[in-house]
Design a protein around this motif. Structure first.
Motif, mmCIF file in Angstrom:
data_model
loop_
_atom_site.group_PDB
_atom_site.id
_atom_site.type_symbol
_atom_site.label_atom_id
_atom_site.label_comp_id
_atom_site.label_asym_id
_atom_site.label_seq_id
_atom_site.Cartn_x
_atom_site.Cartn_y
_atom_site.Cartn_z
ATOM 1 N N MET A 1 0.806 -7.091 -7.505
ATOM 2 C CA MET A 1 0.928 -8.528 -7.258
ATOM 3 C C MET A 1 2.390 -8.960 -7.206
ATOM 4 N N LEU A 2 3.199 -8.380 -8.078
ATOM 5 C CA LEU A 2 4.618 -8.727 -8.051
ATOM 6 C C LEU A 2 5.277 -8.237 -6.775
ATOM 7 N N LEU A 3 4.886 -7.062 -6.304
ATOM 8 C CA LEU A 3 5.448 -6.543 -5.059
ATOM 9 C C LEU A 3 4.983 -7.362 -3.865
ATOM 10 N N GLY B 1 11.225 -0.269 -7.830
ATOM 11 C CA GLY B 1 10.784 -1.343 -8.707
ATOM 12 C C GLY B 1 9.377 -1.125 -9.227
ATOM 13 N N MET B 2 8.468 -0.671 -8.347
ATOM 14 C CA MET B 2 7.100 -0.424 -8.788
ATOM 15 C C MET B 2 7.031 0.784 -9.713
ATOM 16 N N TYR B 3 7.831 1.808 -9.431
ATOM 17 C CA TYR B 3 7.828 2.996 -10.292
ATOM 18 C C TYR B 3 8.271 2.643 -11.713
ATOM 19 N N GLY C 1 0.811 -1.214 0.000
ATOM 20 C CA GLY C 1 0.000 0.000 0.000
ATOM 21 C C GLY C 1 0.842 1.260 0.000
ATOM 22 N N LEU C 2 1.866 1.302 0.862
ATOM 23 C CA LEU C 2 2.726 2.486 0.920
ATOM 24 C C LEU C 2 3.500 2.669 -0.378
ATOM 25 N N ALA C 3 4.103 1.587 -0.872
ATOM 26 C CA ALA C 3 4.852 1.683 -2.123
ATOM 27 C C ALA C 3 3.948 2.057 -3.286
ATOM 28 N N LEU C 4 2.719 1.555 -3.266
ATOM 29 C CA LEU C 4 1.771 1.838 -4.351
ATOM 30 C C LEU C 4 1.398 3.315 -4.371
ATOM 31 N N VAL C 5 1.072 3.879 -3.217
ATOM 32 C CA VAL C 5 0.680 5.294 -3.157
ATOM 33 C C VAL C 5 1.833 6.180 -3.626
ATOM 34 N N ILE C 6 3.038 5.897 -3.137
ATOM 35 C CA ILE C 6 4.183 6.737 -3.491
ATOM 36 C C ILE C 6 4.543 6.583 -4.960
ATOM 37 N N SER C 7 4.621 5.340 -5.441
ATOM 38 C CA SER C 7 5.067 5.117 -6.820
ATOM 39 C C SER C 7 4.041 5.605 -7.839
ATOM 40 N N VAL C 8 2.746 5.407 -7.580
ATOM 41 C CA VAL C 8 1.726 5.917 -8.504
ATOM 42 C C VAL C 8 1.775 7.444 -8.550
#
Length: 601
Positions: free
Chosen positions: A250-252, A202-204, A117-124
């Motif tokens: 999903m990968l993260l 990685g997500m970015y 969730g944290l990585a998703l919010v920041i990377s998006v």
């Protein structure tokens, strides 16, 4: 036409004709390639080599999985799995009837969901700002947000321990003075914070192309209908980018499930375990005896969870074509104007880079220069020295660890690049068997590093190969881990090659080996070299596998760093060692990115 006879060669006239009398064939300036007189023999050799490499790949992938399952069905406790007769489900029964399972499962769930969730919010947010808007300072901010890619997870965890510990961490001190409360980095929220920041690059990288290719006309049509920025983003941008966001998430999830260094360093002081750290603690308990059977059963459960997430990821990537928004006509991408929000948004992103990345790394460097832990201040500048680096370089165990690390990383990168190239070729040009091996290798994605290390440990304690306690057992485990990842990096380059290039060579009479050597290999060489460098950089900081397979003779730098933190708590010397590891990894990652940029120029 017989095989091996070229259709035409240089200035040679067609069969059955002769040049006119008194004339000489013109020189073309190109020396004709010698005809391969034994193409079928060379093809048979190539088939034999393919069989051997295929057997090695299958052995590397399937045997550790088989040993893990074998061990989970043994009621071995302190004994090795192959020392116990019979099979039983007692390990799974003990796990599911234990109260600890609920606690560890809940911790793992919170950790994974929080990290993603944290990585998703920041990377998006960063992908949207850098790819869709006119935010100032993009050339500085975008590379800075990707900096954690060059930081091994162990070094990142140590840096945050130094920067956010409540005693003298600069981040903790500033927060306490401004907001009046103390943060605890040795907690589940602390683990989520550090792992989330570590997962952003990685997500970015996965999300940035999705936002960059999004056609602005969709937003303009919504704006013409009177929709505001928030409505356009929520109802147009996010739905169109959702397949990419879901696949990256999903990968993260898989990466967070297998993450070991961050939850181990930040969670173990207060006995906060997730599945990966619990497996390692079961195999190498600080006190007491190891329980190999239950550790294997936990490993099987973690593999099954990862398989589910990978299946969802593959399904999302297969169905992403339904959301294609870039066509051949009318596509354009104009940045969204931030207007008066440009400076405030730039300030927020800069503060994120400063607090999340720059301050922890600077704190790590500061601590490496101090005789003992002390806060960053001008008054303490006089105490800075290179004594910790001197102590490290004069430490005989470090010199051996550095040699082990370099040899392991070099050999692993070379073996992985070779096997990955073969596996990618087999998948794209090797028929059903090649694609089957390629799909089998995907299973290794679902094996967390700590579980793979445990499976390799059991396998080579059982097999009569004298490699336990040597660097070769670590090289085998690292190669097994990185071959699937490397093969997918090279396969991307192979898919861009027109097969007509190979057909031209085959029609000209060249054997498969000649076509590979003269056509395919030169074209995919940049991808192979990038894979080599990527594997080398990641092998430098791979902790869980090296930790489980380490002995007094094959310890690596990252294992030595772990011992400095866990046994002696000598953070100044550990910081100096972490800075050296960070420098090696950063140079490798920089070189990979530099080659990637040059390849696209």
């Amino acid at each position: 036409m017989q095989s091996g006879t070229p259709l035409s060669t240089g200035g040679r006239p067609p069969t059955g004709t002769r040049p006119p009398t008194g004339t000489r064939p013109q020189r073309t300036g190109v020396r004709p390639e010698p005809t391969d007189v034994h193409p079928h023999r060379r093809d048979r050799v190539l088939i034999g080599v393919n069989i051997v490499i295929g057997a090695i790949i299958a052995y590397l992938m399937l045997f550790p999985l088989g040993m893990l399952l074998f061990s989970s069905l043994k009621d071995s406790e302190t004994k090795l799995p192959f020392q116990v007769p019979g099979f039983t489900l007692a390990n799974f029964t003990a796990i599911f009837s234990s109260k600890r399972l609920v606690e560890v499962a809940l911790n793992s769930l919170i950790f994974v969901v929080g990290t993603v969730g944290l990585a998703l919010v920041i990377s998006v947010s960063l992908a949207y700002l850098f790819e869709r808007t006119d935010i100032p300072g993009r050339r500085f901010l975008a590379p800075s947000t990707l900096a954690p890619m060059a930081v091994p997870a162990t070094v990142m965890a140590v840096a945050w321990v130094l920067a956010a510990n409540p005693t003298n961490g600069p981040i903790a001190i500033v927060i306490e003075r401004i907001f009046g409360f103390t943060i605890d980095i040795y907690s589940l929220p602390g683990m989520i914070l550090v792992a989330g920041i570590f997962g952003v690059p990685g997500m970015y990288i996965m999300l940035a192309p999705t936002f960059a290719r999004l056609n602005l006309e969709f937003e303009e049509a919504a704006a013409t209908s009177g929709a505001g920025w928030w409505t356009r983003t929520r109802k147009v941008v996010l739905p169109l980018t959702m397949p990419g966001i879901t696949a990256a998430s999903m990968l993260l999830v898989v990466i967070a499930l297998e993450e070991f260094a961050i939850p181990a360093i930040l969670g173990m002081p207060d006995q906060i375990y997730v599945f990966s750290s619990l497996i390692q603690a079961s195999l190498q308990p600080p006190s007491g005896l190891a329980n190999y059977g239950q550790a294997s059963a936990y490993g099987i459960m973690l593999v099954l969870l990862s398989l589910v997430m990978i299946a969802v990821y593959r399904r999302q990537t297969r169905e992403s074509h339904r959301f294609q928004v870039v066509g051949g006509k009318g596509y354009r991408s104009t940045p969204v104007r931030l207007g008066r929000w440009r400076i405030p948004i730039f300030t927020i992103v800069f503060l994120y880079v400063l607090v999340a990345i720059i301050v922890p790394i600077l704190t790590l460097v500061w601590t490496s220069l101090t005789p003992y832990l002390q806060p960053i201040s001008l008054d303490n500048l006089g105490a800075l020295s290179l004594a910790n680096y001197t102590a490290i370089f004069t430490n005989p165990s470090l010199s051996q660890a550095v040699i082990n690390t370099l040899v392991i990383s070099l050999v692993t990168a070379t073996l992985t690049a070779g096997f990955a190239l073969w596996l990618a070729l087999a998948a794209s040009r090797g028929g059903r068997i090649g694609r089957w091996l390629f799909d089998i290798s995907f299973l290794v994605f679902a094996i967390p590093a700590v579980v793979l290390g445990m499976a390799v440990l059991f396998l080579y304690l059982y097999l009569p190969f004298p490699i336990y306690g040597t660097i070769w057992i670590i090289i085998i485990a690292f190669t097994t881990r990185y071959v699937p990842r490397g093969s997918r990096m090279i396969q991307t380059a192979l898919l861009q090659l027109d097969k007509g290039l190979e057909e031209v060579g085959r029609v000209s009479g060249a054997s498969k080996g000649v076509v590979l050597r003269r056509v395919i290999f030169p074209l995919v060489a940049p991808a192979v070299s990038s894979t080599w460098l990527w594997v080398f950089a990641h092998s430098l900081g791979e902790l869980p596998i090296a930790l489980l397979l380490s002995s007094s003779d094959n310890r690596t730098v990252v294992v030595l760093l772990w011992d400095m933190i866990g046994e002696s708590a000598n953070y100044p010397e550990a910081s100096a060692l972490a800075v050296l590891l960070l420098a090696l990894s950063a140079v490798s990652v920089w070189w990979v990115n530099r080659r990637g940029v040059q390849k696209h120029i």
